[in-house]
Design a protein around this motif. Structure first.
Motif, short mmCIF file in Angstrom:
data_model
loop_
_atom_site.label_atom_id
_atom_site.label_comp_id
_atom_site.label_asym_id
_atom_site.label_seq_id
_atom_site.Cartn_x
_atom_site.Cartn_y
_atom_site.Cartn_z
N ASP A 112 35.28 41.59 22.39
CA ASP A 112 34.07 40.78 22.31
C ASP A 112 34.44 39.35 21.93
O ASP A 112 35.59 39.06 21.63
CB ASP A 112 33.05 41.38 21.33
N GLU A 127 43.48 44.08 25.21
CA GLU A 127 42.25 44.10 26.02
C GLU A 127 41.11 43.40 25.27
O GLU A 127 40.93 43.59 24.06
CB GLU A 127 41.81 45.54 26.30
N HIS A 180 38.43 40.97 31.66
CA HIS A 180 37.61 41.77 30.74
C HIS A 180 37.60 43.20 31.29
O HIS A 180 37.21 43.41 32.44
CB HIS A 180 36.16 41.27 30.76
N PRO A 181 38.03 44.18 30.51
CA PRO A 181 37.97 45.55 31.04
C PRO A 181 36.54 46.09 30.99
O PRO A 181 35.70 45.59 30.23
CB PRO A 181 38.88 46.33 30.08
N ASP A 182 36.27 47.08 31.80
CA ASP A 182 35.00 47.80 31.69
C ASP A 182 35.36 49.29 31.60
O ASP A 182 36.53 49.65 31.48
CB ASP A 182 34.06 47.49 32.86
N ASN A 183 34.38 50.15 31.67
CA ASN A 183 34.66 51.57 31.47
C ASN A 183 35.58 52.15 32.53
O ASN A 183 36.18 53.20 32.32
CB ASN A 183 33.35 52.37 31.42
N THR A 184 35.69 51.46 33.66
CA THR A 184 36.56 52.00 34.70
C THR A 184 37.97 51.40 34.63
O THR A 184 38.85 51.83 35.37
CB THR A 184 35.99 51.72 36.10
N THR A 185 38.15 50.41 33.78
CA THR A 185 39.48 49.77 33.74
C THR A 185 40.07 49.71 32.33
O THR A 185 41.23 49.35 32.17
CB THR A 185 39.38 48.32 34.27
N ARG A 186 39.31 50.06 31.30
CA ARG A 186 39.85 49.98 29.93
C ARG A 186 40.90 51.07 29.71
O ARG A 186 40.73 52.21 30.15
CB ARG A 186 38.71 50.14 28.92
#
Ligand code: FES
Length: 229
Positions: free
Chosen positions: A179, A176, A211-217
């Motif tokens: 940065d 994942e 790019h993952p975010d808090n709902t997909t990481r």
């Protein structure tokens, strides 16, 4: 000079134009030579045409057995002991580089703590080419190529993550994006388990892991900062 008129000595020229048995013999030799040259040229043309066709077929169908682009058995399951976040060590625990397949095989233990749960987790695992084993552990085959500009990304034991040496793109142990300039997460190959064999299809590249975010990481960001080198 044409191949039909191979060179002759002045003496042969005289004999040839005077006629007789000796002239007939010289003429016969010249004919044989002409045939030989023609056959040689045909053979060279045939060999170069065959080589060109073989090269074109290789480019069109690179999935030759055992080469990058084919489906490869990268090892036995026992050669890839699983690890949980905090325990990964390259080629020793949880993350293994297989240069022939240009892949990192990642094996996460069944007790891996995922950030997602329930249907969100199973959806994400299936959409990101994560294979769940019978023992509850998880397998991924990451393409070693940085999705920014293509450098090979090493796994860094000191940061427990992949850090690209070229421009600093940084990826979690499961590929994942963390940065850096990379436009998405690391690409993945199709992985399957066939009995004891770990099989990676390097002809199938999933380049859709965003790019993952808090709902997909899937798993937490490493807590250790990763310096440039
Ligand atoms: S090629 Fe990896 S960050 Fe640029």
């Amino acid at each position: 000079m044409s191949i039909d008129t191979p060179p002759i000595t002045p003496q042969q020229y005289e004999v040839l134009h005077g006629g007789g048995a000796e002239a007939a013999e010289i003429a016969k030799q010249r004919l044989s030579r002409r045939r030989f040259l023609r056959r040689s040229m045909l053979a060279v043309w045939g060999i170069s045409t065959t080589a060109s066709v073989a090269g074109a077929l290789y480019l069109l169908y690179p999935t030759l057995s055992g080469q990058f682009g084919s489906t490869q058995v990268v090892g036995k399951k026992a050669e890839f002991p699983a690890a949980s976040p905090g325990q990964f060590k390259i080629d020793a625990a949880g993350v293994f580089h297989k240069p022939v397949a240009r892949t990192y095989v990642v094996h996460m233990s069944a007790d891996t703590k995922f950030l997602l749960t329930g249907a969100a987790l199973s959806d994400q695992l299936s959409s990101e080419q994560v294979v769940k084993d019978k023992d509850g552990s998880y397998w991924i085959a990451l393409y070693q190529r940085c999705v920014h500009l293509g450098c090979t990304v090493p796994f860094r034991d000191d940061c427990e993550s992949f850090k690209c040496p070229c421009h600093g793109s940084h990826y979690n142990v499961n590929g994942e994006y963390l940065d850096g300039p990379a436009p998405r997460s690391l690409d993945r190959f199709q992985l399957s388990l066939n009995g004891d064999d770990v099989v990676v299809n390097t002809g199938f590249i999933d380049n859709t892991v965003l790019h993952p975010d808090n709902t997909t990481r899937l798993i937490p960001v490493p807590t250790i900062a990763c310096s440039a080198s």
